[in-house]
Design an enzyme around this catalytic site. Structure first.
Site, short mmCIF file in Angstrom:
data_model
loop_
_atom_site.label_atom_id
_atom_site.label_comp_id
_atom_site.label_asym_id
_atom_site.label_seq_id
_atom_site.Cartn_x
_atom_site.Cartn_y
_atom_site.Cartn_z
N ILE A 24 -43.41 -75.55 -31.96
CA ILE A 24 -42.89 -75.11 -30.66
C ILE A 24 -43.91 -74.18 -29.99
CG2 ILE A 24 -40.99 -73.94 -29.47
CD1 ILE A 24 -39.22 -74.72 -31.91
N ASP A 42 -51.60 -66.24 -35.49
CA ASP A 42 -50.87 -67.12 -36.42
C ASP A 42 -51.49 -66.93 -37.81
OD1 ASP A 42 -49.19 -70.12 -35.77
OD2 ASP A 42 -49.78 -69.53 -37.80
N LYS A 52 -39.11 -70.98 -41.65
CA LYS A 52 -37.94 -71.59 -40.98
C LYS A 52 -37.27 -72.71 -41.79
CE LYS A 52 -40.22 -75.28 -38.60
NZ LYS A 52 -40.01 -76.22 -37.53
N SER A 72 -32.10 -68.95 -32.89
CA SER A 72 -31.64 -70.29 -33.27
C SER A 72 -30.12 -70.38 -33.15
CB SER A 72 -32.07 -70.57 -34.72
OG SER A 72 -31.41 -71.71 -35.21
N TYR A 95 -32.27 -67.76 -43.92
CA TYR A 95 -33.09 -68.05 -42.72
C TYR A 95 -32.29 -67.69 -41.47
CZ TYR A 95 -34.56 -70.61 -38.68
OH TYR A 95 -34.87 -70.93 -37.39
N LYS A 102 -32.64 -64.55 -38.38
CA LYS A 102 -32.62 -64.71 -36.92
C LYS A 102 -31.54 -63.78 -36.33
CE LYS A 102 -35.74 -67.92 -36.30
NZ LYS A 102 -37.00 -67.62 -35.59
N TYR A 117 -32.30 -71.80 -29.95
CA TYR A 117 -32.68 -73.21 -29.88
C TYR A 117 -31.64 -74.05 -30.60
CZ TYR A 117 -37.40 -71.10 -29.59
OH TYR A 117 -38.51 -70.35 -29.30
N PHE A 118 -31.43 -75.26 -30.09
CA PHE A 118 -30.63 -76.21 -30.85
C PHE A 118 -31.61 -77.03 -31.67
CE2 PHE A 118 -26.24 -75.33 -29.93
CZ PHE A 118 -26.40 -74.28 -29.06
N ARG A 167 -24.87 -82.69 -47.03
CA ARG A 167 -25.86 -81.67 -47.46
C ARG A 167 -25.18 -80.31 -47.40
NH1 ARG A 167 -31.26 -81.10 -43.85
NH2 ARG A 167 -29.71 -80.49 -42.30
N GLY A 190 -24.13 -76.71 -46.67
CA GLY A 190 -24.43 -75.80 -45.55
C GLY A 190 -24.37 -76.47 -44.19
N ASP A 191 -24.32 -77.80 -44.17
CA ASP A 191 -24.28 -78.50 -42.87
C ASP A 191 -22.90 -78.36 -42.23
OD1 ASP A 191 -26.83 -79.34 -42.77
OD2 ASP A 191 -26.45 -81.43 -43.28
#
Ligand code: WQD
Length: 342
Positions: A16, A35, A88, A128, A153, A157, A181-182, A296, A298-299
């Site tokens: 990104i 970076d 991430k 996020s 993670y 955020k 962000y999606f 999965r 956590g989804d």
């Protein structure tokens, strides 16, 4: 209105970040990239220089190296910072929580302390939608409760959002835009830069693209028994160039001395895993073999955002459709089957 001219982009060599650097240059900003290259390569910066025709001052510095970070601030008078740098991978964060808190939160603390010391008090932060946790209503708007995320993670955020909200409360000179962000997908139209995950891709679309170039045998669809139209997970996929443009719009907001603002960057539309597979097959002409697997951990079943606030206050709205996301992703992957590892 103060003009914000020179921008430091932390994590600017990443997926990104590199796309945002291009949009910043196009919008007339001077850009400096910092970076640590742990999840990115200088090749992406070289290609951004090709695309933009401009040289980009890049520092291979880790935010945890406060001395090196301060040296960068001694060399440039920054008007603002766009802060992407951080780890991430959701799964990895569950195995290595200390690494994630140290890198993401600790690194951000160093950055903010040096910004304060150097009187640079404008920051756009890469947050996020994961901070919303399991949605209690959809589409998610910015008023939805946050902090319900279960993985380290996502918590980093959320914690960084909280730190920035408190900084703004304590000192009115700070201007902060938190961008949630999606699901970013796609690539710059040139096909020269794109998402280049290290090892097995965690995310859906890089995995699909690697199946299409024959790097992976088949896609595992995680869950086909969700309460969604076709049983597979629904997400809000947004073109990475639309996302990058959202950061330029945020700097304009910062120039208005906005205090602390929060915006969703998505499309407002939900697409299932199988919708994405079909869209990619149409765009690439490649068949994507897949198997239906258990969910999965956590989804969530569905996650997509309302973008009314960004449209109203930033004058920003995602423009690129699903076919463009898949076409641009395929152009990148098919011309760079091994990503930046040439
Ligand atoms: C999307 C859908 C999976 C891989 C994550 C992070 C979020 C943000 C975006 C950083 C889900 C399914 C996936 C696969 C599959 N990252 N899937 N097979 O989980 O929505 O969000 O990435 O900010 O913070 O949580 O994205 O692409 O991993 O998954 O079936 O091999 O695709 O179950 O329904 P996710 P994703």
């Amino acid at each position: 209105m103060a003009s914000v001219k020179c921008i430091l982009v932390t994590g600017g060599a990443g997926y990104i970040g590199s796309h945002t650097v291009i949009e910043l240059l196009d919008a007339g900003y001077d850009v400096v990239v910092l970076d640590n290259l742990v999840n990115a390569s200088m090749e992406s910066i070289k290609r951004v220089e090709d695309i933009s025709g401009k040289k980009i001052q890049t520092y291979n510095v880790d935010l945890l190296d406060a001395k090196a970070l301060e040296d960068v601030f001694n060399k440039h008078k920054f008007d603002g910072v766009i802060h992407f740098a951080g780890l991430k991978a959701v799964g990895e964060s569950c195995e290595l929580p200390l690494l994630y808190y140290k890198t993401n939160v600790g690194g951000t603390m160093n950055l903010l302390e040096i910004m304060e010391k150097k009187n640079v008090k404008n920051v756009v932060f890469s947050s996020s939608a994961t901070v919303y946790g399991t949605p209690s209503y959809l589409p998610l708007d910015e008023k939805h409760p946050v902090g319900g995320c279960t993985n380290p993670y996502g918590k980093t955020k959320y914690f960084i959002e909280e730190i920035l909200r408190d900084v703004c409360k304590a000192n009115k000179e700070w201007n902060v835009v938190l961008l949630r962000y999606f699901n970013p997908v796609g690539s710059h139209i040139s096909g020269k830069i794109g998402e280049d995950p290290q090892g097995l891709p965690n995310n859906l679309m890089p995995f699909v693209a690697q199946v299409a170039v024959g790097k992976r045998k088949e896609l595992k669809v995680f869950g086909s028994d969700y309460d969604t139209p076709d049983g597979t997970g629904v997400r809000d996929y947004i073109h990475v160039v639309d996302l990058a443009k959202g950061h330029v719009a945020s700097l304009k907001k910062i120039e208005e001395k906005c205090g602390c603002k929060t915006y969703n960057l998505g499309t407002g539309r939900g697409c299932s895993v199988l919708d994405m597979v079909k869209a990619f097959e149409t765009a690439s002409g490649k068949k994507i073999p897949y198997s239906l697997e258990p969910r999965r951990a956590g989804d969530v079943a569905s996650c997509y955002g309302s973008t009314d606030l960004a449209e109203k206050e930033l004058g920003w709205k995602a423009q690129k459709d699903l076919n463009t996301m898949c076409t641009d992703l395929w152009r990148w992957q098919s011309s760079n089957p091994n990503g930046y590892r040439v």
